[in-house]
Design an enzyme around this catalytic site. Structure first.
Site, short mmCIF file in Angstrom:
data_model
loop_
_atom_site.label_atom_id
_atom_site.label_comp_id
_atom_site.label_asym_id
_atom_site.label_seq_id
_atom_site.Cartn_x
_atom_site.Cartn_y
_atom_site.Cartn_z
N GLY A 6 0.80 -1.22 0.00
CA GLY A 6 0.00 0.00 0.00
C GLY A 6 0.83 1.26 0.00
O GLY A 6 0.43 2.29 0.56
N ASN A 53 1.49 3.30 -2.37
CA ASN A 53 1.16 4.28 -3.40
C ASN A 53 0.55 5.55 -2.83
O ASN A 53 0.37 6.55 -3.55
CB ASN A 53 0.19 3.68 -4.42
CG ASN A 53 -1.08 3.14 -3.79
OD1 ASN A 53 -1.07 2.05 -3.25
ND2 ASN A 53 -2.15 3.91 -3.84
N GLY A 81 -0.62 7.71 1.29
CA GLY A 81 -0.75 7.68 2.74
C GLY A 81 0.48 7.26 3.50
O GLY A 81 1.61 7.61 3.16
N GLY A 86 1.99 4.42 3.76
CA GLY A 86 2.95 3.61 3.03
C GLY A 86 3.89 4.45 2.19
O GLY A 86 5.10 4.17 2.14
N SER A 105 -4.62 -1.00 14.40
CA SER A 105 -5.36 0.24 14.65
C SER A 105 -5.94 0.20 16.06
O SER A 105 -6.18 -0.88 16.62
CB SER A 105 -6.50 0.38 13.64
OG SER A 105 -7.45 1.35 14.05
N TYR A 117 -14.35 -4.07 10.45
CA TYR A 117 -13.04 -3.40 10.48
C TYR A 117 -12.32 -3.73 11.79
O TYR A 117 -11.13 -4.08 11.80
CB TYR A 117 -13.21 -1.89 10.34
CG TYR A 117 -11.89 -1.14 10.35
CD1 TYR A 117 -10.93 -1.36 9.36
CD2 TYR A 117 -11.61 -0.22 11.35
CE1 TYR A 117 -9.72 -0.68 9.37
CE2 TYR A 117 -10.41 0.48 11.36
CZ TYR A 117 -9.47 0.24 10.37
OH TYR A 117 -8.26 0.92 10.38
#
Length: 294
Positions: free
Chosen positions: A21, A23, A25, A27, A138, A164
């Site tokens: 990930g 690409n 945020g 990451g 999280s 989630y």
């Protein structure tokens, strides 16, 4: 442990990191900090076009490879085509509170992407990993409950936030059981978990409800930057004093912001029986055996 930031990342020259990930945020921020420290970074992205834009800014030590965690065929292809040893794998990618959808393999999208995709990826890459596996969880794990009888929401009424929370709790149980098995196997590889607190990223913009607008406002007013949010996973990935099986996150304002340090977790995140059962179920669902002898 003081105000740890990217200035304290040791020289990473000669080391290879895989960041899922990357690409956008957290990451992308992590990849930028690691290349700045001298590392070679593989940006593992579903959106290759976005990934290539990020890599272009990072220089020649950054490369992009396609990885769709919601498709086990893509996970297997990525692992098969990655022809280099990996010092650190950062399981950073994720989705949050999306409507009920299924992955290519029929898994509920959040548990499928956030946990099962990363479980399979870790298992396939583990023989080549020499340093650490970092898994991003999280604070929402606190609202999570693992339903081993219906992990993929095939019988329950779907609740996106509960789904989630389940996926983020699964991340911590995976980290705990992975470290237990690595230790039992006599491996020097560390499993370390992290969370970003409340950080402004694109993660909050895909619920496809009015909450997208509310969270966009919250990002501007309350959230810390992605640069701050990425610090815990960078600490987990590079700090010499990161503990085996440790969990790190922001240390200010209830764990939502600030510089990284040890983070608390719920009793459910320390349940060794459920951790083992989830591991065994994950092996069955993905078809990827990971340190099964332990």
């Amino acid at each position: 442990m003081g105000r740890w930031d990217t200035a304290q990342i040791a020289d990473q020259t000669g080391r290879t990191f895989v960041v899922t990930g990357a690409n956008s945020g957290l990451g992308a921020v992590a990849a930028r900090a690691l290349t700045k420290a001298g590392a070679t970074v593989v940006l593992a992205c579903r959106d290759v076009t976005k990934g290539e834009k990020v890599a272009a800014d990072l220089g020649e030590r950054a490369s992009v490879r396609r990885l769709d965690l919601a498709d086990l065929a893509s996970v297997r292809a990525f692992a098969a085509e990655l022809d280099t040893p990996v010092d650190v794998l950062i399981n950073n990618a994720g989705v949050m509170a999306v409507p009920l959808r299924r992955t290519a393999d029929g898994f509920e999208m959040q548990i499928g992407t956030n946990h099962l995709g990363h479980f399979a990826l870790t298992g396939l890459l583990l023989p080549r990993i020499t340093g650490r596996v970092v898994t991003v969880s999280s604070g929402a794990h606190r609202a999570g409950k693992i339903d081993l009888a219906d992990l993929n929401w095939e019988h329950r009424s779907y609740q996106r936030w509960s789904a989630y929370g389940q996926s983020k709790l699964a991340n911590l149980l995976f980290n705990r059981e992975l470290q237990r098995r690595l230790t039992a196997a006599g491996s020097p590889v560390l499993a370390v978990a992290a969370h970003p607190g409340y950080a402004a990223t694109e993660l909050q913009s895909h619920t496809e409800t009015f909450l997208d607008g509310l969270m966009s406002v919250g990002n501007r007013i309350f959230a810390q930057s992605a640069e701050m949010g990425a610090l815990p996973e960078l600490y987990a990935a590079t700090a010499a004093d990161a503990k085996p099986g440790g969990y790190y996150g922001p240390t200010g304002f209830g764990g939502t912001r600030g510089y990284p340090g040890p983070s608390g977790s719920t009793a459910a995140a320390k349940d060794d029986v459920v951790a083992r059962q989830l591991w065994e179920l994950s092996e069955q669902l993905t078809g990827v055996p990971v340190l099964s002898a332990y």
